[in-house]
Design an enzyme around this catalytic site. Structure first.
Site, PDB file in Angstrom:
ATOM      1  N   THR B  17      10.964  -1.189  -1.859  1.00 10.94           N
ATOM      2  CA  THR B  17      12.309  -1.612  -2.263  1.00 10.94           C
ATOM      3  C   THR B  17      12.383  -3.109  -2.587  1.00 10.94           C
ATOM      4  O   THR B  17      13.427  -3.597  -3.001  1.00 10.94           O
ATOM      5  CB  THR B  17      13.344  -1.282  -1.162  1.00 10.94           C
ATOM      6  N   ARG B  19      11.398  -6.624  -4.798  1.00  5.81           N
ATOM      7  CA  ARG B  19      11.425  -6.857  -6.238  1.00  5.81           C
ATOM      8  C   ARG B  19      10.126  -6.400  -6.902  1.00  5.81           C
ATOM      9  O   ARG B  19      10.129  -5.609  -7.844  1.00  5.81           O
ATOM     10  CB  ARG B  19      11.657  -8.351  -6.507  1.00  5.81           C
ATOM     11  N   LYS B  43      15.126   1.733   5.296  1.00  2.15           N
ATOM     12  CA  LYS B  43      15.624   2.279   4.030  1.00  2.15           C
ATOM     13  C   LYS B  43      15.275   3.754   3.862  1.00  2.15           C
ATOM     14  O   LYS B  43      15.384   4.301   2.767  1.00  2.15           O
ATOM     15  CB  LYS B  43      15.041   1.480   2.846  1.00  2.15           C
ATOM     16  N   THR B  97      -0.654  -8.393  -1.332  1.00  2.00           N
ATOM     17  CA  THR B  97       0.023  -9.574  -0.792  1.00  2.00           C
ATOM     18  C   THR B  97      -0.903 -10.782  -0.726  1.00  2.00           C
ATOM     19  O   THR B  97      -2.043 -10.670  -0.283  1.00  2.00           O
ATOM     20  CB  THR B  97       0.531  -9.252   0.634  1.00  2.00           C
ATOM     21  N   TYR B 160      -8.532  -9.049 -16.196  1.00  4.72           N
ATOM     22  CA  TYR B 160      -7.817  -8.664 -17.417  1.00  4.72           C
ATOM     23  C   TYR B 160      -8.568  -9.209 -18.630  1.00  4.72           C
ATOM     24  O   TYR B 160      -8.746  -8.535 -19.643  1.00  4.72           O
ATOM     25  CB  TYR B 160      -6.382  -9.211 -17.462  1.00  4.72           C
ATOM     26  N   GLU B 210     -17.074 -15.983  -8.154  1.00  5.58           N
ATOM     27  CA  GLU B 210     -16.582 -17.360  -8.240  1.00  5.58           C
ATOM     28  C   GLU B 210     -17.123 -18.153  -7.066  1.00  5.58           C
ATOM     29  O   GLU B 210     -17.768 -17.601  -6.170  1.00  5.58           O
ATOM     30  CB  GLU B 210     -15.051 -17.398  -8.296  1.00  5.58           C
ATOM     31  N   HIS B 251      -7.467 -20.012  -5.276  1.00 10.41           N
ATOM     32  CA  HIS B 251      -7.770 -18.975  -4.285  1.00 10.41           C
ATOM     33  C   HIS B 251      -8.143 -19.649  -2.974  1.00 10.41           C
ATOM     34  O   HIS B 251      -8.918 -20.603  -2.965  1.00 10.41           O
ATOM     35  CB  HIS B 251      -8.965 -18.124  -4.732  1.00 10.41           C
TER      36      HIS B 251
END
Lengths: 376, 296
Positions: B17, B19, B43, B97, B160, B210, B251
């Protein structure tokens, strides 16, 4: 958040560790007054770098007058690019033995690891290179904490003084307690001293607090103020931007740490020098883009800027709106090249058409174009 | 074929719930992922994007047989959400997260030791996608295309970038996994390499590493230890090659400290074992083409 020695010692003292009673001073007069009370003292520069002693930032004074003179030299001194604004003044120790004790996060074991060494008082990273077997390592199970037997075994393996094992063990146990209580990424005592009088003393403190855990340590927020090494770092933190100053002249703004890191690599490989790392993160709104441009331009060395956006949750049109807003709100006198790809790419490009921003197709082209535009 | 997610995935969204949770639930559904439940304490009994919401993960699993969970819960409660999912019998947990305290993750990873059937991906990762089948993450679905190349990366945006490059060059992907940019993560390069190595739908692997830590070195050693006859080709790219020591490059885990975690050792670890490392992202397409041409 890196703490100064005196701040780390405050935390260790609260955790019950044997920390010398010291006082912090910012002027030679204050140092002299403290020396008057304490007698023979050690004056230690409070800066976030190792090797203070070698750089002349740690001195012993026998009299208040000598303390005043030495403090006058240390305060204002430049150590590895950082100016000394504060000193910690403590009673001078008669050191018999110096040990190392530290607890640090270990990525491989995914645990915190206790490290002990009888080679204290020198840079532990040097010991790790020259004499790795002199460092005893014990991974700590977070479900149970650091057990007494594990401390005894580690002290035995590190050849700590057996006659002082009770006191030394208490320090190590307390160090782990402080690490957990204050969400430290690193808690280190180097040197952990046994004095000629036989007292165990926490002679130094190096503490790094996890920024991500500060939400549950409101009491530590006053330390925040002194944790910034320069004005740019402070501004970035206040504005919610991930900014790292790098000292070159090509500003770099992008979304995502990996993408920005790669942009820096491409700029460097093409002979340029990046001025900064700036990640606007995922899903940035126009207002944040304006702040980012402002942040990069506040560096007077910046001669040109590269925007590199690969939209996932970040929308290219939203970033473009932010860029147009930035151009309206401030006088951007340096060339800016923009690579937009991914979510809402076409809309973003359409918005920037006819503006001062020069579109490029790839980060490689961005690096070449910016060099041309700033006249190289 | 693919790894970890596909048509069998029955997804639960923790923090549905919020955003980001709500928005990406819609995006993932649109891509074709089967989303069976959401959880937000307090909820329960409501709906979000047509998905039933429960108060606890246990209730959700009992009612919907969810087998995979994606976590959008804010940092202060994220480690708790991971442990709740494991305790309720979820076998694959993907935690997106970022900014979770390290001590929380150390505890959560220790908790998962008691649930050997549960795998954690992340935190601070973009999730994973099996192109054309299931998207369990926040990546832009359009840049991925179905195929036989596995991608593993510590960076979301570079995933991506690389998927887009490969897709444009006609090289589709089996599954793309973002393992996350934090110092303490659930699954490492080696863990995911093992799965790709056993997956019949994956012919070769692109690994994007990395600076920071030694996960890349461990990956190189693992690949080097596989028998040459069955080892799948791996091509690599390492980002942060110009990063100065001691600076955290965005990071939390991307930092060269104490002479460790630098790019040279990582590049050398692969090259010393005959594994190609691209000097730039565009070059990855050339390396992939070379590998696929040779094996064809």
């Amino acid at each position: 958040m890196k703490l100064h020695e005196y701040q780390g010692k405050d935390l260790f003292r609260a955790a019950g560790l044997p920390v010398p009673k010291g006082e912090v001073a910012t002027t030679p007069d204050e140092v002299a007054a403290i020396a008057q009370r304490l007698g023979k003292v050690v004056i230690k520069a409070q800066v976030h770098v190792g090797g203070r002693g070698k750089a002349g930032g740690v001195k012993v004074a026998s009299t208040p007058e000598e303390a005043r003179v030495l403090a006058g030299r240390i305060l204002g001194m430049d150590i590895k690019g950082l100016t000394v604004h504060k000193v910690l003044v403590e009673p001078a120790l008669n050191i018999a033995t110096e040990y190392y004790a530290g607890i640090v996060n270990d990525r491989t074991s995914k645990r915190f690891v206790l490290m002990l060494s009888s080679m204290g008082g020198v840079d532990i990273e040097d010991v790790a290179h020259s004499n790795p077997e002199a460092i005893i390592r014990v991974a700590i199970d977070p479900a149970f904490g650091l057990q007494d037997f594990a401390i005894r075994q580690a002290m035995k393996d590190a050849q700590f003084d057996r006659t002082k094992s009770r006191e030394l063990g208490a320090v190590i146990k307390g160090l782990y307690g402080a690490l957990v209580r204050y969400d430290c990424l690193l808690a280190e005592v180097n040197p952990l001293v046994v004095s000629a009088e036989g007292d165990v003393v926490v002679a130094d403190a190096k503490v790094d607090i996890d920024d991500n855990a500060l939400f549950r340590h409101k009491d530590l927020l006053p330390y925040r103020e002194e944790s910034f090494d320069n004005e740019m770092d402070r501004q970035a933190t206040e504005q919610g931007l991930t900014y790292v100053h790098l000292g070159g002249d090509i500003g770099v703004i992008g979304n995502g740490a990996g993408l920005v890191m790669n942009t820096l690599d491409v700029v460097t490989a093409s002979g340029g020098k990046p001025a900064n790392f700036l990640d606007i993160g995922g899903g940035a709104q126009a207002a944040l883009v304006v702040k980012a441009v402002n942040m990069v331009l506040s560096d007077p060395e910046v001669k040109g800027i590269i925007f590199n956006i690969f939209g996932g949750i970040t929308r290219c049109d939203e970033v473009a709106r932010g860029m147009l807003q930035a151009a309206q709100e401030m006088d951007i006198r340096v060339p800016v090249v923009v690579r937009l790809a991914g979510t809402q790419e076409a809309a973003g490009r359409a918005l920037l058409e006819g503006s001062q921003y020069a579109p490029v197709a790839s980060v490689q082209e961005a690096a070449r174009t910016i060099q041309e535009l700033i006249g190289r | 074929m693919s790894i970890l997610v596909g048509p069998e995935t029955r997804l639960l969204v923790q923090g549905i719930t919020g955003r980001d949770g709500a928005f990406h639930t819609g995006q993932m559904k649109e891509y074709g992922t089967t989303i069976v439940a959401g959880v937000t304490p307090g909820k329960g009994g409501t709906e979000m994007e047509g998905v039933p919401v429960f108060d606890t993960v246990r209730e959700a699993v009992e009612a919907t047989r969810a087998n995979t969970s994606i976590i959008f819960v804010p940092a202060p409660g994220a480690a708790d959400a991971i442990m709740e999912a494991a305790a309720a019998g979820i076998s694959l947990i993907i935690c997106l997260t970022e900014l979770i305290p390290v001590h929380d993750m150390v505890r959560a990873v220790r908790f998962l030791q008691d649930y050997p059937g549960t795998r954690l991906i992340g935190p601070n990762c973009p999730g994973l996608i099996t192109p054309g089948s299931a998207k369990v993450g926040i990546m832009p679905g359009a840049v991925f295309s179905p195929g036989t190349i596995g991608i593993i990366s510590r960076s979301g945006t570079l995933t991506y970038e690389v998927a887009d490059l490969l897709s444009r060059n006609g090289f589709g992907q089996s599954t793309c996994v973002g393992i996350g940019g934090d110092p303490v993560i659930g699954s490492t390069f080696v863990d995911i390499l093992r799965l790709f190595q056993e997956d019949r739908g994956t012919d070769m692997i692109v690994l994007i590493g990395e600076i920071g830590g030694s996960d890349e070195e461990d990956a190189a050693a693992y690949i080097g230890s596989l028998p040459a006859a069955t080892r799948k080709p791996v091509v690599t790219f390492i980002s942060g090659r110009s990063a100065p020591p001691g600076k955290r490059m965005g990071h939390a885990g991307a930092i060269i400290s104490g002479g460790l975690g630098g790019p040279e050792a990582k590049v050398a670890a692969f090259r010393d074992r005959g594994l190609p490392v691209a000097d730039s992202i565009p070059q990855l397409a050339d390396l992939v083409r070379t590998v696929l041409t040779v094996s064809a």
